[in-house]
Each structure stands twice: as C-alpha cells, then as structure tokens.
Design a protein around this motif. Structure first.
Motif, PDB file in Angstrom:
ATOM      1  N   SER A  49      17.342 -11.647 -33.705  1.00 55.45           N
ATOM      2  CA  SER A  49      16.716 -12.181 -32.500  1.00 55.45           C
ATOM      3  C   SER A  49      17.731 -12.989 -31.724  1.00 55.45           C
ATOM      4  O   SER A  49      18.778 -13.382 -32.244  1.00 55.45           O
ATOM      5  CB  SER A  49      15.504 -13.061 -32.848  1.00 55.45           C
ATOM      6  OG  SER A  49      15.929 -14.299 -33.380  1.00 55.45           O
ATOM      7  N   TRP A  51      17.622 -16.031 -28.345  1.00 58.05           N
ATOM      8  CA  TRP A  51      16.834 -16.760 -27.361  1.00 58.05           C
ATOM      9  C   TRP A  51      17.729 -17.746 -26.637  1.00 58.05           C
ATOM     10  O   TRP A  51      18.461 -18.490 -27.256  1.00 58.05           O
ATOM     11  CB  TRP A  51      15.693 -17.510 -28.037  1.00 58.05           C
ATOM     12  CG  TRP A  51      14.684 -18.063 -27.081  1.00 58.05           C
ATOM     13  CD1 TRP A  51      14.565 -17.812 -25.735  1.00 58.05           C
ATOM     14  CD2 TRP A  51      13.634 -18.954 -27.400  1.00 58.05           C
ATOM     15  NE1 TRP A  51      13.501 -18.489 -25.231  1.00 58.05           N
ATOM     16  CE2 TRP A  51      12.903 -19.198 -26.209  1.00 58.05           C
ATOM     17  CE3 TRP A  51      13.216 -19.580 -28.568  1.00 58.05           C
ATOM     18  CZ2 TRP A  51      11.795 -20.038 -26.175  1.00 58.05           C
ATOM     19  CZ3 TRP A  51      12.119 -20.411 -28.532  1.00 58.05           C
ATOM     20  CH2 TRP A  51      11.421 -20.639 -27.345  1.00 58.05           C
ATOM     21  N   SER A  56      12.793 -15.144 -22.289  1.00 59.08           N
ATOM     22  CA  SER A  56      11.972 -14.839 -23.461  1.00 59.08           C
ATOM     23  C   SER A  56      12.877 -14.378 -24.587  1.00 59.08           C
ATOM     24  O   SER A  56      13.893 -13.726 -24.354  1.00 59.08           O
ATOM     25  CB  SER A  56      10.975 -13.736 -23.129  1.00 59.08           C
ATOM     26  OG  SER A  56      10.097 -14.144 -22.108  1.00 59.08           O
ATOM     27  N   PRO A  57      12.527 -14.709 -25.820  1.00 60.84           N
ATOM     28  CA  PRO A  57      13.354 -14.255 -26.938  1.00 60.84           C
ATOM     29  C   PRO A  57      13.279 -12.747 -27.100  1.00 60.84           C
ATOM     30  O   PRO A  57      12.265 -12.126 -26.782  1.00 60.84           O
ATOM     31  CB  PRO A  57      12.744 -14.978 -28.146  1.00 60.84           C
ATOM     32  CG  PRO A  57      11.372 -15.358 -27.731  1.00 60.84           C
ATOM     33  CD  PRO A  57      11.398 -15.539 -26.262  1.00 60.84           C
ATOM     34  N   SER A  70      11.710 -19.975 -32.407  1.00 61.28           N
ATOM     35  CA  SER A  70      11.337 -21.100 -31.554  1.00 61.28           C
ATOM     36  C   SER A  70      12.450 -22.130 -31.634  1.00 61.28           C
ATOM     37  O   SER A  70      13.323 -22.044 -32.505  1.00 61.28           O
ATOM     38  CB  SER A  70      10.000 -21.699 -31.993  1.00 61.28           C
ATOM     39  OG  SER A  70      10.067 -22.167 -33.325  1.00 61.28           O
ATOM     40  N   CYS A 101      22.757 -14.233 -24.606  1.00 60.48           N
ATOM     41  CA  CYS A 101      22.393 -13.225 -25.592  1.00 60.48           C
ATOM     42  C   CYS A 101      23.206 -11.983 -25.288  1.00 60.48           C
ATOM     43  O   CYS A 101      23.084 -11.393 -24.207  1.00 60.48           O
ATOM     44  CB  CYS A 101      20.896 -12.923 -25.547  1.00 60.48           C
ATOM     45  SG  CYS A 101      19.861 -14.282 -26.118  1.00 60.48           S
TER      46      CYS A 101
END
Length: 120
Positions: A49, A51, A56-57, A70, A101
C-alpha cells in the motif's frame, strides 16, 4: 535521527488480524508518502500500500479489501490493519518513505521490517 521502525508483527492463524505500526522520527509524515512493502521467502519485494497526504491510499490487488492503512500525523505513526490473513501473506513487512507514491527505487528510507507469519 531519520528512522522508521515497524512493530506489531507476529504469528496469527488464517483468518486472523494484525495491526502493524510504523513509527517515524526525524521528519514530518505530512511531507512524505509512506508505503508498506513485504518480502516473502523466494519472492521479490512487493508493494502492499501507499498513502500520501491529500490522496486516497492505494493497495495491491492481493490485499485490497483486507488491508487498510491509516496515519496519525501528530504522533508520526502509520498503521497497516491486516484482516482475513492468509498463509500467502506471510512475509517480512516494511514501511518506507518517498516524496510521492511511486516505484520502489524512489523510497529513500526503510524500516528494519517486522515478521508476519500466518499459519495454523
């Protein structure tokens, strides 16, 4: 001191949950994207993942719907909540920072990793 430290790994049964933490020091989380990666034996490191603030992740298809990230910028902490864990999720999990990212080569600071083992 610039540092990322992961914690929260362990042994869990299939279907179980774990929450990983990534503690950042020496820099402000607000300014960076934080990615989670994992490395399973015999496999390449895989992005799980990522973020960054004001976005948005994003998640790998293999974990979408099961994992959620989170962050608490005040505490400089990032979390990875992992639900419905399966044996194929067994790996060392790392957090890392980048300006955006992006590809793995853009991440310039890595934690030491935390082992997650999913087994009955």
């Amino acid at each position: 001191q610039l540092q990322l430290v992961e914690s929260g790994g362990g042994l869990v049964q299939p279907g179980g949950s774990l929450r990983l933490s990534c503690a950042a020091s020496g820099f402000a989380l607000d300014d960076y994207a934080i990615g989670w990666f994992r490395k399973a034996p015999g496999k390449d490191r895989e992005g799980v993942s990522c973020w960054m603030n004001n976005a948005s992740p994003g998640y790998a298809d293999s974990v979408k719907g099961r994992f959620a990230t989170s962050r608490d910028n005040r505490k400089n902490l990032v979390y990875l909540q992992m639900n419905s864990l399966q044996p194929e999720d067994t790996a060392i999990y790392y957090c890392a920072r980048a300006r955006y990212c992006s590809g793995i080569s853009e991440y310039d600071l890595w934690g030491q990793g935390t082992q997650v083992t999913v087994s009955s």
